[in-house]
Scaffold this active site. Structure first.
Site, PDB file in Angstrom:
ATOM      1  CG  ASP A  40      -2.099  -0.908   1.077  1.00 14.44           C
ATOM      2  OD1 ASP A  40      -2.444  -1.248  -0.066  1.00 14.44           O
ATOM      3  OD2 ASP A  40      -2.671  -1.309   2.107  1.00 14.44           O
ATOM      4  CG  ASP A  52      -8.460  -3.709   7.203  1.00 14.57           C
ATOM      5  OD1 ASP A  52      -9.345  -4.542   6.967  1.00 14.57           O
ATOM      6  OD2 ASP A  52      -7.779  -3.168   6.311  1.00 14.57           O
ATOM      7  CD  GLU A  98     -17.999  -4.382   3.061  1.00 18.97           C
ATOM      8  OE1 GLU A  98     -16.877  -4.201   2.532  1.00 18.97           O
ATOM      9  OE2 GLU A  98     -18.140  -4.669   4.273  1.00 18.97           O
ATOM     10  N   GLY A 132      -3.031   8.647   4.983  1.00 20.29           N
ATOM     11  CA  GLY A 132      -2.679   7.628   3.998  1.00 20.29           C
ATOM     12  C   GLY A 132      -3.073   6.230   4.415  1.00 20.29           C
TER      13      GLY A 132
END
Length: 319
Positions: free
Chosen positions: A14, A255, A189, A290
């Site tokens: 990433d 996460d 989702e 980020g």
């Protein structure tokens, strides 16, 4: 404390950087570049480690970029087990545009995985020493939709609890197999899964409760962005409101939520305590730029302001 393992079938290197403005054709000069090991399960393992726990990351990796991913995981101090594949590991990029405050995320589809390669991952799981297995992230090309269900079956004889954070066909197929300890969809989702929009918190709780009532999942935690999160289990449905903060990046919030909540369960906490910990970590993640994840100091500070979950009444709703 019980042991945690994570599985990432489509990991990534990433990359993150900043640019004054993003526009077509011309070169865009960037600065403040950073690179982190990424992919759902790897991120979860990083969060567990940051919060004082331990987790071993199992993942597929290949090509020159696979070696770079290995080194980034080692630098993060995470125990790891790599399953080799022929194709290369993907590289993603998040660009923060300073002029607008917006974030642009470029995410490749990832490698093509052969039958022998994903079957090797299943075989490796049969000897993984853990009490919780977190399967997180998308399935790469070539891996069947029922892979996570196969993973649960491979771990079931040892009583390993399955934590699922995925979406689309992979989530739908895993629910068919059932036996899930914790599932964490976002509102979007969950709506994709059931095929309709959910108008309010009551509708979200009711939709999540169907999976608990059907015996497919023990705990469903639905993250709802600025509206907080809902937890549904056999004890009922519960709401935690969002903690207001100034967000810098949404990358890694889910996460972080999963990592902290799983760690809470591994420490023997109640579902309510683990739920509060997950919300605090997910909130803390948006404070970091980020591809960075939550910081322990931020999690502990935010946790102090997270209230006890509010009980919801599940019934007919307009959703």
């Amino acid at each position: 404390m019980r042991r945690i393992a994570t599985l990432t079938l489509n990991p990534a290197i990433d990359g993150a950087c900043e640019a004054e403005r993003v526009f077509p054709t011309h070169k865009i000069r960037t600065n403040n570049e950073r690179y982190d090991p990424g992919g759902g399960g790897i991120n979860v393992a990083r969060v567990v480690a940051r919060l004082g726990g331990e987790a071993e990351a199992y993942y597929l990796a290949g090509g020159v970029t696979g070696a770079v991913l290995d080194s980034l995981i080692d630098k993060a101090g995470i125990a790891r087990t790599r399953i080799d594949i022929h194709d290369h590991t993907r590289v993603s990029l998040a660009v923060h545009e300073r002029a607008s405050g917006q974030e642009f995320r470029f995410v490749p589809e990832g490698p093509l995985v052969g039958d022998a390669e994903w079957q090797a991952a299943l075989e490796r799981l049969t000897v993984a020493e853990c009490d919780y297995l977190v399967v997180s992230g998308s399935l790469p090309r070539g891996v069947p939709d029922d892979f996570y269900g196969r993973a649960r079956a491979a771990m079931a004889p040892r009583g390993v609890k399955l934590v699922v954070d995925t979406s689309g066909a992979a989530l739908a197929r895993t629910l068919v197999d059932g036996g899930i300890f914790l599932m964490k969809p976002s509102q979007g989702e969950l709506e994709q899964l059931i095929g309709r929009k959910l108008a309010d918190v009551a509708a979200i709780a009711e939709a999540a409760s169907a999976f608990v009532a059907g015996g497919q999942v023990e705990h469903v935690a639905v993250t709802m962005g600025h509206r907080g999160a809902v937890l549904v289990n056999a004890g009922g449905a519960f709401l935690l409101p969002a903690v207001p903060v100034e967000a810098r990046s949404a990358v890694g919030a889910g996460d972080s939520f999963v990592g902290a909540m799983t760690l809470g369960f591994a420490r023997g906490w109640s579902a309510a305590e683990a739920f509060r910990y997950g919300l605090a970590a997910g909130t803390a993640a948006v404070l970091t730029p980020g591809t960075d994840l939550c910081c322990r100091e931020d999690v502990e500070r935010i946790l102090a302001s997270v209230p006890e979950p509010e009980a919801l009444t599940i019934g007919a709703s307009a959703g």
